[in-house]
Write an enzyme that holds these catalytic residues in place. Structure first.
Site, PDB file in Angstrom:
ATOM      1  N   HIS A 174       0.625   4.458  -2.531  1.00  0.00           N
ATOM      2  CA  HIS A 174       0.228   5.706  -2.033  1.00  0.00           C
ATOM      3  C   HIS A 174       1.368   6.466  -2.470  1.00  0.00           C
ATOM      4  O   HIS A 174       1.228   8.018  -2.890  1.00  0.00           O
ATOM      5  CB  HIS A 174       0.048   6.074  -0.626  1.00  0.00           C
ATOM      6  CG  HIS A 174      -1.205   5.462  -0.065  1.00  0.00           C
ATOM      7  ND1 HIS A 174      -1.900   6.194   0.887  1.00  0.00           N
ATOM      8  CD2 HIS A 174      -2.085   4.527  -0.613  1.00  0.00           C
ATOM      9  CE1 HIS A 174      -3.160   5.789   0.862  1.00  0.00           C
ATOM     10  NE2 HIS A 174      -3.231   4.579   0.201  1.00  0.00           N
ATOM     11  N   HIS A 205      -5.972  -5.714  -3.008  1.00  0.00           N
ATOM     12  CA  HIS A 205      -6.910  -5.849  -1.860  1.00  0.00           C
ATOM     13  C   HIS A 205      -7.237  -7.250  -1.242  1.00  0.00           C
ATOM     14  O   HIS A 205      -8.204  -7.479  -0.276  1.00  0.00           O
ATOM     15  CB  HIS A 205      -8.322  -5.175  -2.190  1.00  0.00           C
ATOM     16  CG  HIS A 205      -8.257  -3.593  -2.079  1.00  0.00           C
ATOM     17  ND1 HIS A 205      -9.316  -2.708  -2.354  1.00  0.00           N
ATOM     18  CD2 HIS A 205      -7.080  -2.763  -1.694  1.00  0.00           C
ATOM     19  CE1 HIS A 205      -8.833  -1.543  -2.100  1.00  0.00           C
ATOM     20  NE2 HIS A 205      -7.490  -1.654  -1.809  1.00  0.00           N
ATOM     21  N   ASN A 251      -3.194   9.674   4.422  1.00  0.00           N
ATOM     22  CA  ASN A 251      -2.016   8.725   4.563  1.00  0.00           C
ATOM     23  C   ASN A 251      -1.857   8.279   6.092  1.00  0.00           C
ATOM     24  O   ASN A 251      -0.937   7.602   6.306  1.00  0.00           O
ATOM     25  CB  ASN A 251      -0.870   9.492   4.030  1.00  0.00           C
ATOM     26  CG  ASN A 251      -0.731   9.297   2.641  1.00  0.00           C
ATOM     27  OD1 ASN A 251      -1.013   8.640   1.874  1.00  0.00           O
ATOM     28  ND2 ASN A 251       0.083  10.444   2.111  1.00  0.00           N
ATOM     29  N   ARG A 265       0.899  -1.099  -0.108  1.00  0.00           N
ATOM     30  CA  ARG A 265       0.073  -0.027   0.097  1.00  0.00           C
ATOM     31  C   ARG A 265       0.818   1.128  -0.021  1.00  0.00           C
ATOM     32  O   ARG A 265       0.486   2.165  -0.632  1.00  0.00           O
ATOM     33  CB  ARG A 265      -1.024  -0.005   1.281  1.00  0.00           C
ATOM     34  CG  ARG A 265      -2.072   1.199   1.428  1.00  0.00           C
ATOM     35  CD  ARG A 265      -2.976   0.900   2.344  1.00  0.00           C
ATOM     36  NE  ARG A 265      -4.021   1.838   2.258  1.00  0.00           N
ATOM     37  CZ  ARG A 265      -4.233   2.835   3.356  1.00  0.00           C
ATOM     38  NH1 ARG A 265      -3.549   2.303   4.648  1.00  0.00           N
ATOM     39  NH2 ARG A 265      -5.182   3.533   3.579  1.00  0.00           N
TER      40      ARG A 265
END
Length: 325
Positions: free
Chosen positions: A65, A192, A92, A61
């Protein structure tokens, strides 16, 4: 003749300098300067993983990001004493600390053998690949040559990351801005299959979807009941729920099978199946793990090229958490 030869050499030098400012990523970028870098990073990531499984979803992740804000330049790793760096943005704050720690530990290991040579951005890209493999997912070659960015501002994050209530058009628009297709977006969403989310990120689907339908009708009824038990109203919003209720610790295509069965945790997950435009791809990935793995690898390599700094751009950060000066 000598003058012409000298002019030719000068032109070549200018071409090299100009080319170095842009540069391109390549798989063997550190072959002469730090030939063991991938082994060093993989070993550090494996050690971190042996301490906590969260290393896997947190690092994956973190890479996503980072790349979607300022490009893949490790700007998300910067720590600011003023609390105004990229990582301090509200979008974040839910990034798990184990992802940051994984990169910092890997950087320390690399610096011990190849000081000042390998960027934090490249280490994050390699670590993201390695955690996928540790979870049972496909391995792939990582393109390298990124340099670390010089900007990390919380104010630049808003609107740059997908929201859990996005529809297909919103997802496609955001990913297309980074040269990622709908097909890439659906493949990357398969990440996911790992990790977790906090209750407040999807509570509206359980209690306040619409005035006439408090529960999102696209949710499988039994799954909705399970979520309500785990996330009752007014529960601590930091309670975490697995994104994949079936195989949450394995990188596989179960995520897509969940979507077909109405068990996508976010609206932005479930819409990939409920929208006819994307349904075919989800169905294919649900039925064919090899198709998903291949698409995921391609998409991750494309993601790793987003907004990269190469050549003379950026810097080679010595400490991933702060700029060199």
């Amino acid at each position: 003749m000598e003058r012409l030869r000298g002019l030719y050499v000068l032109i070549l030098a200018i071409i090299v300098i100009i080319g170095g400012a842009d540069g391109e990523l390549e798989e063997n970028f550190y072959s002469s300067t730090c030939p063991n870098v991938e082994f060093i990073v993989r070993q550090a990531v494996s050690t971190k993983f042996s301490q906590t499984f969260v290393t896997i979803p947190a690092t994956l992740r973190l890479f996503f990001h980072d790349c979607f804000v300022e490009g893949c330049d490790a700007s998300v790793l910067i720590a600011s004493p003023n609390g105004d760096a990229e990582k301090d943005s509200s979008d974040n704050l839910s990034l798990a600390g184990d992802g940051f720690d994984t990169v910092v530990k890997a950087k320390e290991a690399v610096e011990a053998q190849c000081p000042g040579v390998v960027s934090c951005a490249d280490i994050l890209a390699m670590a993201a690949r390695d955690v996928v493999g540790l979870a049972g997912g496909p391995s792939y070659n990582v393109e390298l040559g990124r340099r670390d960015g010089l900007i990390s501002k919380a104010s630049r994050v808003a609107g740059k990351l997908p929201e859990p209530d996005f529809n297909l058009n919103q997802l496609n628009t955001m990913f297309a801005s980074h040269n990622l297709s709908q097909f890439d977006m659906i493949a990357l969403s398969g990440a996911h299959t790992l990790g977790f989310s906090h209750c407040d990120r999807f509570a509206n689907r359980l209690y306040s979807f619409t005035p006439s339908n408090p529960v999102d009708p696209s949710l499988d009824p039994e799954y909705a009941k399970e979520l309500m038990q785990m996330c009752p109203q007014k529960v601590d919003p930091t309670i975490a729920i697995n994104m994949d209720p079936v195989t949450p610790r394995t990188f596989d295509n179960e995520y897509y099978k969940n979507l077909v069965g109405g068990k996508g945790l976010f609206t932005s997950d479930q819409v990939l199946f409920t929208d006819k435009v994307s349904q075919g791809t989800v169905t294919d990935f649900a039925n064919n793990a090899l198709d998903f793995n291949g698409a995921f690898v391609t998409a991750m390599r494309k993601l790793g090229r987003v907004g990269v700094k190469t050549g003379n751009q950026g810097e080679m950060r010595l400490d991933c958490t702060r700029f060199n000066s």
